[in-house]
Design an enzyme around this catalytic site. Structure first.
Site, PDB file in Angstrom:
ATOM      1  N   HIS A 290       0.593  -1.118   0.272  1.00  0.00           N
ATOM      2  CA  HIS A 290      -0.103  -0.073   0.348  1.00  0.00           C
ATOM      3  C   HIS A 290       0.843   1.195   0.046  1.00  0.00           C
ATOM      4  O   HIS A 290       1.430   1.769  -0.810  1.00  0.00           O
ATOM      5  CB  HIS A 290      -1.111  -0.271   1.173  1.00  0.00           C
ATOM      6  N   HIS A 329      -2.363  -2.150  -9.626  1.00  0.00           N
ATOM      7  CA  HIS A 329      -3.774  -1.753  -8.686  1.00  0.00           C
ATOM      8  C   HIS A 329      -4.488  -2.323  -8.584  1.00  0.00           C
ATOM      9  O   HIS A 329      -5.635  -2.903  -9.852  1.00  0.00           O
ATOM     10  CB  HIS A 329      -3.986   0.305  -9.441  1.00  0.00           C
ATOM     11  N   ASP A 385       2.448   5.553  -6.540  1.00  0.00           N
ATOM     12  CA  ASP A 385       4.488   5.880  -6.061  1.00  0.00           C
ATOM     13  C   ASP A 385       5.374   5.809  -6.948  1.00  0.00           C
ATOM     14  O   ASP A 385       6.507   5.783  -6.764  1.00  0.00           O
ATOM     15  CB  ASP A 385       4.174   3.812  -5.408  1.00  0.00           C
TER      16      ASP A 385
HETATM   17  N1  ACO Z   1       4.372  -6.561 -10.451  1.00  0.00           N
HETATM   18  C1  ACO Z   1       4.515  -7.832 -11.308  1.00  0.00           C
HETATM   19  N2  ACO Z   1       3.073  -8.275 -11.228  1.00  0.00           N
HETATM   20  C2  ACO Z   1       2.382  -7.882 -11.023  1.00  0.00           C
HETATM   21  C3  ACO Z   1       2.152  -6.632 -10.206  1.00  0.00           C
HETATM   22  C4  ACO Z   1       3.832  -6.268 -10.334  1.00  0.00           C
HETATM   23  N3  ACO Z   1       3.840  -5.117  -9.911  1.00  0.00           N
HETATM   24  N4  ACO Z   1       1.191  -6.253  -9.825  1.00  0.00           N
HETATM   25  C5  ACO Z   1       0.705  -7.370 -10.563  1.00  0.00           C
HETATM   26  N5  ACO Z   1       1.290  -8.339 -11.351  1.00  0.00           N
HETATM   27  C6  ACO Z   1       0.377  -9.462 -11.464  1.00  0.00           C
HETATM   28  C7  ACO Z   1       0.400 -10.450 -10.529  1.00  0.00           C
HETATM   29  O1  ACO Z   1       1.580 -11.620 -10.489  1.00  0.00           O
HETATM   30  C8  ACO Z   1      -0.783 -11.218 -11.439  1.00  0.00           C
HETATM   31  O2  ACO Z   1      -0.445 -11.891 -12.372  1.00  0.00           O
HETATM   32  P1  ACO Z   1      -1.204 -13.994 -12.045  1.00  0.00           P
HETATM   33  O3  ACO Z   1      -2.333 -13.508 -12.864  1.00  0.00           O
HETATM   34  O4  ACO Z   1       0.047 -14.003 -13.541  1.00  0.00           O
HETATM   35  O5  ACO Z   1      -1.018 -14.169 -11.425  1.00  0.00           O
HETATM   36  C9  ACO Z   1      -1.685 -10.277 -12.206  1.00  0.00           C
HETATM   37  O6  ACO Z   1      -0.625  -8.986 -11.897  1.00  0.00           O
HETATM   38  C10 ACO Z   1      -2.814  -9.258 -11.042  1.00  0.00           C
HETATM   39  O7  ACO Z   1      -2.874  -9.001 -10.014  1.00  0.00           O
HETATM   40  P2  ACO Z   1      -3.078  -9.023  -9.120  1.00  0.00           P
HETATM   41  O8  ACO Z   1      -2.055  -9.163  -7.635  1.00  0.00           O
HETATM   42  O9  ACO Z   1      -4.111 -10.103  -8.402  1.00  0.00           O
HETATM   43  O10 ACO Z   1      -3.437  -7.154  -8.133  1.00  0.00           O
HETATM   44  P3  ACO Z   1      -3.893  -7.092  -7.363  1.00  0.00           P
HETATM   45  O11 ACO Z   1      -5.145  -6.176  -7.429  1.00  0.00           O
HETATM   46  O12 ACO Z   1      -4.548  -8.274  -6.354  1.00  0.00           O
HETATM   47  O13 ACO Z   1      -2.639  -6.444  -6.555  1.00  0.00           O
HETATM   48  C11 ACO Z   1      -1.178  -4.456  -6.253  1.00  0.00           C
HETATM   49  C12 ACO Z   1      -2.960  -4.891  -6.901  1.00  0.00           C
HETATM   50  C13 ACO Z   1      -1.431  -4.607  -4.430  1.00  0.00           C
HETATM   51  C14 ACO Z   1      -1.587  -3.228  -6.279  1.00  0.00           C
HETATM   52  C15 ACO Z   1       0.038  -4.690  -7.322  1.00  0.00           C
HETATM   53  O14 ACO Z   1      -0.612  -4.522  -8.470  1.00  0.00           O
HETATM   54  C16 ACO Z   1       1.252  -4.475  -6.810  1.00  0.00           C
HETATM   55  O15 ACO Z   1       1.740  -5.666  -5.838  1.00  0.00           O
HETATM   56  N6  ACO Z   1       1.931  -3.673  -7.448  1.00  0.00           N
HETATM   57  C17 ACO Z   1       3.325  -2.983  -6.943  1.00  0.00           C
HETATM   58  C18 ACO Z   1       2.841  -2.753  -5.389  1.00  0.00           C
HETATM   59  C19 ACO Z   1       2.843  -1.121  -5.387  1.00  0.00           C
HETATM   60  O16 ACO Z   1       2.700  -0.245  -6.244  1.00  0.00           O
HETATM   61  N7  ACO Z   1       1.268  -0.828  -5.020  1.00  0.00           N
HETATM   62  C20 ACO Z   1       0.925   0.435  -4.172  1.00  0.00           C
HETATM   63  C21 ACO Z   1      -0.293   0.625  -4.850  1.00  0.00           C
HETATM   64  S1  ACO Z   1      -1.233   1.871  -4.757  1.00  0.00           S
HETATM   65  C22 ACO Z   1      -1.043   2.038  -3.136  1.00  0.00           C
HETATM   66  O17 ACO Z   1      -1.581   1.855  -2.732  1.00  0.00           O
HETATM   67  C23 ACO Z   1      -1.514   4.079  -3.205  1.00  0.00           C
END
Ligand code: ACO
Length: 451
Positions: A290, A329, A385
């Site tokens: 987050h 996201h 971010d």
């Molecule tokens: N890098 C690589 N792969 C990713 C990323 C990433 N940053 N984010 C998602 N994916 C992939 C997942 O592995 C998944 O792939 P799959 O279907 O082959 O397994 C697919 O994309 C869907 O992702 P989920 O994890 O299901 O998406 P979710 O909605 O649960 O997660 C999150 C959202 C937590 C923001 C995620 O994208 C992430 O971890 N991002 C990196 C951390 C980040 O930047 N957080 C800030 C968010 S904005 C904020 O809070 C202000």
């Protein structure tokens, strides 16, 4: 200017199709194949009510059907008129006003007013609001001592989390959450004191004396003074840095039912005082998925080290050895509009502070990821971010402060959401159901009989 149009959520209304199909109130017809019985579940604002599922039973003593949604992927936990996000289009509105217009024309404190009260203030209202916030920036001296009690290397977000929670002990009347005066006081105290606590946490890490608020400076200027003032009699913030910070704070002020806001609402639903509820929000924001992500972005850019290493890094991400931080996201499946707006301000800040070579890595990393099928097929775009950490670093903030910089403006969003929740007649204590996967019943085994 847009007005309160989000209160009726035009998109949700269209989804119902009530007027369009001429059948009156829309319903979802479902047949339970276990029993052959059919049910009609009313649809309102594009949603069915999960408790309506409970009538779907195998037998009279059956608990009834539940919905299972561990991370609230498709569950609305409240009705809210504060923030609207269209994740596919990449749009964000506060109280119906597009974020782009607010960043262009408003200030963080005016946006905080808008979030809390639902309308833009008149000149007099804004002046009164700014006056009240400016005159509540001081914290009790015992809070200063409390902060002093932390180890020199304590994470500033941990200090913030504890000290916001501690504020509840200084303002015990805040527990009267139905009293409008107490609510107003808590709202302005929270928005006013958060920068003070944040700056104290920062100075504590550096072993520097804390700087008291300067009421003659504006909200971002005063924060810069509390952070960076040294021996000068009066700190003069650079206008360009103040404005960039103010815009960053507008962008971070609210974001509907995100993890930390959900924490504030969840904890607040127990009717605890708002300081304790907001402390829960700070705790949620602390996490690397987050608010902690901007800190992780900087560490990631540091690890990548140079543009030449980007292909190897992206390969590692695709092999799931690590995540591309600052990308992806839960709601945005398009470019996060906040990332676009921040990117615009990065150059302005670097004009004052000098260019950061990590920006070149970030720009190239973004370009390559957006050209790569792995990321595009998953609709992974830069989020807020991705670039914010670079601005914070340019302001000479250590990565540990980045999430704190997020908590300061999110406080107005948390308070707006908390206030909305407290007045929501449908709100009860948040208490999800579970699907029990354990065994039992079985007998307790005394220690001497256990294998
Ligand atoms: N890098 C690589 N792969 C990713 C990323 C990433 N940053 N984010 C998602 N994916 C992939 C997942 O592995 C998944 O792939 P799959 O279907 O082959 O397994 C697919 O994309 C869907 O992702 P989920 O994890 O299901 O998406 P979710 O909605 O649960 O997660 C999150 C959202 C937590 C923001 C995620 O994208 C992430 O971890 N991002 C990196 C951390 C980040 O930047 N957080 C800030 C968010 S904005 C904020 O809070 C202000």
């Amino acid at each position: 200017m847009a007005t309160e149009q989000t209160t009726t959520q035009p998109v949700a209304k269209d989804q119902d199709g009530a007027e369009a199909n001429g059948r009156g109130r829309p319903v979802l017809s479902v047949t339970d194949e276990r029993t052959g019985r059919s049910y009609e579940l009313p649809i309102t604002d594009g949603a069915i009510r999960a408790p309506d599922l409970r009538q779907i039973k195998m037998s009279e003593d059956d608990f009834g059907l539940m919905s299972y949604d561990p991370a609230f992927l498709n569950t609305a936990s409240c009705r809210s008129a504060i923030t609207w996000i269209d994740g596919d289009k990449g749009e964000l509105w506060y109280r119906g006003i597009p974020i782009e217009q607010l960043c262009e024309e408003s200030t963080y404190l005016e946006v905080a007013y808008l979030l809390i009260f639902g309308e833009l203030p008149t000149k007099g209202q804004l002046e009164g609001w700014i006056f009240d916030i400016t005159h509540h920036t001081y914290v009790h001296e015992n809070i200063k001592k409390f902060v002093e009690g932390f180890r020199y290397d304590a994470h500033p977000m941990g200090i913030l989390l504890a000290s916001v929670g501690a504020l509840s002990t200084f303002y015990p009347d805040a527990k009267h959450i139905k009293d409008p005066e107490e609510r107003y006081l808590a709202t302005i105290r929270m928005i006013a004191k958060m920068p003070t606590l944040a700056a104290f946490a920062y100075r504590h890490n550096l072993g520097l004396p804390y700087v008291y608020p300067d009421n003659d400076l504006d909200y971002p200027g005063n924060f810069l003074s509390m952070m960076f003032k040294m021996t000068e009699l009066r700190y003069q913030p650079d206008e360009r840095l103040s404005r960039a910070l103010d815009v960053l704070w507008i962008l971070h002020a609210d974001h509907e039912q995100n993890c930390s806001t959900n924490a504030v609402r969840g904890v607040g639903s127990s009717q605890v005082d708002p300081y304790s509820a907001v402390a829960a929000g700070v705790a949620a924001l602390y996490g690397p998925l987050h608010g902690g992500a901007n800190e992780e972005v900087l560490r990631m850019l540091e690890r990548i080290g140079s543009v030449a290493n980007i292909p190897d890094f992206l390969e590692g991400v695709k092999q799931r050895k690590e995540r591309l931080m600052g990308f992806g996201h839960r709601v945005y499946k398009n470019y996060d509009p906040r990332a676009r707006l921040i990117k615009k301000h990065v150059d302005e800040v670097f004009e004052v502070t000098g260019r950061n070579p990590k920006l070149d890595i970030a720009v190239e990393l973004e370009k390559r990821a957006l050209d790569d099928e792995y990321f595009t097929s998953r609709k992974l775009y830069p989020n807020v971010d991705f670039y914010s950490g670079l601005i914070y670093e340019a302001l000479q903030l250590p990565p540990a402060m980045f999430t704190v910089m997020f908590a300061i403006p999110r406080t107005s969003g948390w308070m707006a959401q908390w206030l909305e929740m407290v007045d929501d007649p449908e709100q009860k204590i948040a208490r999800p159901r579970q699907i029990y996967t354990g065994g039992g019943p079985r007998d307790y085994v005394p220690m001497d009989k256990r294998g």
